[in-house]
Write an enzyme that holds these catalytic residues in place. Sequence first.
Site, PDB file in Angstrom:
ATOM      1  N   ARG A 134       0.928  -1.354   0.203  1.00 15.13           N
ATOM      2  CA  ARG A 134      -0.113  -0.023   0.054  1.00 15.13           C
ATOM      3  C   ARG A 134       0.848   1.219   0.141  1.00 15.13           C
ATOM      4  O   ARG A 134       1.041   1.958  -0.888  1.00 15.13           O
ATOM      5  CB  ARG A 134      -0.811   0.080   1.136  1.00 15.13           C
ATOM      6  N   ASP A 135       1.472   1.669   1.207  1.00 17.94           N
ATOM      7  CA  ASP A 135       2.389   2.702   1.298  1.00 17.94           C
ATOM      8  C   ASP A 135       3.302   2.791   0.295  1.00 17.94           C
ATOM      9  O   ASP A 135       3.661   3.836  -0.401  1.00 17.94           O
ATOM     10  CB  ASP A 135       2.688   2.971   2.475  1.00 17.94           C
ATOM     11  N   HIS A 173       6.038   4.012  12.406  1.00 19.09           N
ATOM     12  CA  HIS A 173       6.153   4.026  10.903  1.00 19.09           C
ATOM     13  C   HIS A 173       7.093   5.107  10.495  1.00 19.09           C
ATOM     14  O   HIS A 173       6.816   6.434  10.756  1.00 19.09           O
ATOM     15  CB  HIS A 173       4.590   4.408  10.151  1.00 19.09           C
ATOM     16  N   HIS A 221      10.057   6.760   7.778  1.00 22.91           N
ATOM     17  CA  HIS A 221      10.743   6.837   6.234  1.00 22.91           C
ATOM     18  C   HIS A 221      12.289   7.211   6.337  1.00 22.91           C
ATOM     19  O   HIS A 221      12.419   8.024   7.401  1.00 22.91           O
ATOM     20  CB  HIS A 221      10.024   7.875   5.499  1.00 22.91           C
ATOM     21  N   CYS A 248       6.416   9.843  -0.453  1.00 20.93           N
ATOM     22  CA  CYS A 248       5.249  10.617   0.082  1.00 20.93           C
ATOM     23  C   CYS A 248       4.787  11.535  -0.873  1.00 20.93           C
ATOM     24  O   CYS A 248       5.899  12.481  -1.212  1.00 20.93           O
ATOM     25  CB  CYS A 248       5.663  11.472   1.428  1.00 20.93           C
ATOM     26  N   ASN A 296       9.807   4.280   2.559  1.00 22.96           N
ATOM     27  CA  ASN A 296       9.752   3.512   4.154  1.00 22.96           C
ATOM     28  C   ASN A 296      11.191   2.948   4.270  1.00 22.96           C
ATOM     29  O   ASN A 296      11.932   2.658   3.533  1.00 22.96           O
ATOM     30  CB  ASN A 296       8.624   2.566   3.873  1.00 22.96           C
TER      31      ASN A 296
HETATM   32 ZN    ZN Z   1       4.840   6.073   4.806  1.00 19.95          ZN
END
Ligand code: ZN
Length: 301
Positions: free
Chosen positions: A13-14, A205, A207, A238, A247
Amino acid sequence: MARKIEIVEVGLRDGLQSESIVLPTEQKIALIERLIAAGVRRLEAASFVNPKKVPQMADAEAVLAGVPRRADVTYTGLVLNRRGVERAVAAGCDEIGMVIVASDTFNRRNQGVPTQESVDNWLEIAAAARRSGVRAQVTIAAAFGCPFEGEVPLTRVLDIAQRAAEGEPCEIAFADSIGVAVPAQVSELFGRMRELLPGIALRAHFHNTRNTGIANAWAALQAGAAALDASIGGIGGCPFAPAATGNIATEDLQYLLERSGVETGLSLRALLQTSEWLQESLGKTLPAMLLKSGGFPRSSL
Ligand code: ZN
């Protein structure tokens, strides 16, 4: 310090959401199968938001329809409203995740409303998820800094978390969406959260935009986080922070944890093979350091 932590794979997803190449549905399912074979047991599999806004996630239902169903694997769907909850539940997600951005400007750009309104939406979403019998968790994004407003006061982040906790999430996560956090900040936020809401499981979470992602993950582990997000190959970015890199990479994190005696249930060897496969599928060099360097010692792989 904990000798065990859960890694939540967010590459599907991310990660893929920020890639210019749209991975075909079958490839996404193949990636999920490989990740599960590597020991991953919790995955952010798709997002159930407007497909016009996020075309990379338009096949969310088809992906969920094709994944292996196992009692020990949790599939999470990202949602931003009630409609999203309905779609995620119908698609067979075991858990839904919602995001609230800690700064008003960023939250408006992301969700069209100020932060407080997203907190209210979350409370509705959490209630809807409960009625449908799925777990619900919430992430507070830009918790360590905002690309538009700059510093985000810790008190504001804690206040949002406290209000979000009224929705009785199974977990609250803090995300450094633009990669500005440093370990001291992470220790402070997680420490304060444990005092404030001792009963709630915490996830982190990060990055790697400023090369602090892995150090932040270590700080979160030491400060009591029960789970860490990571993305295979370090894919992602992002959309609101053009220079943001991906990430933290699942294989890089696994290396750090495994060599430190922290159990995750993941296999570094299988993760690296998966990452190499993904690199070929996406046709580009992925940011994970372990993809370049390999593990250590060689005999362990
Ligand atoms: Zn993220």
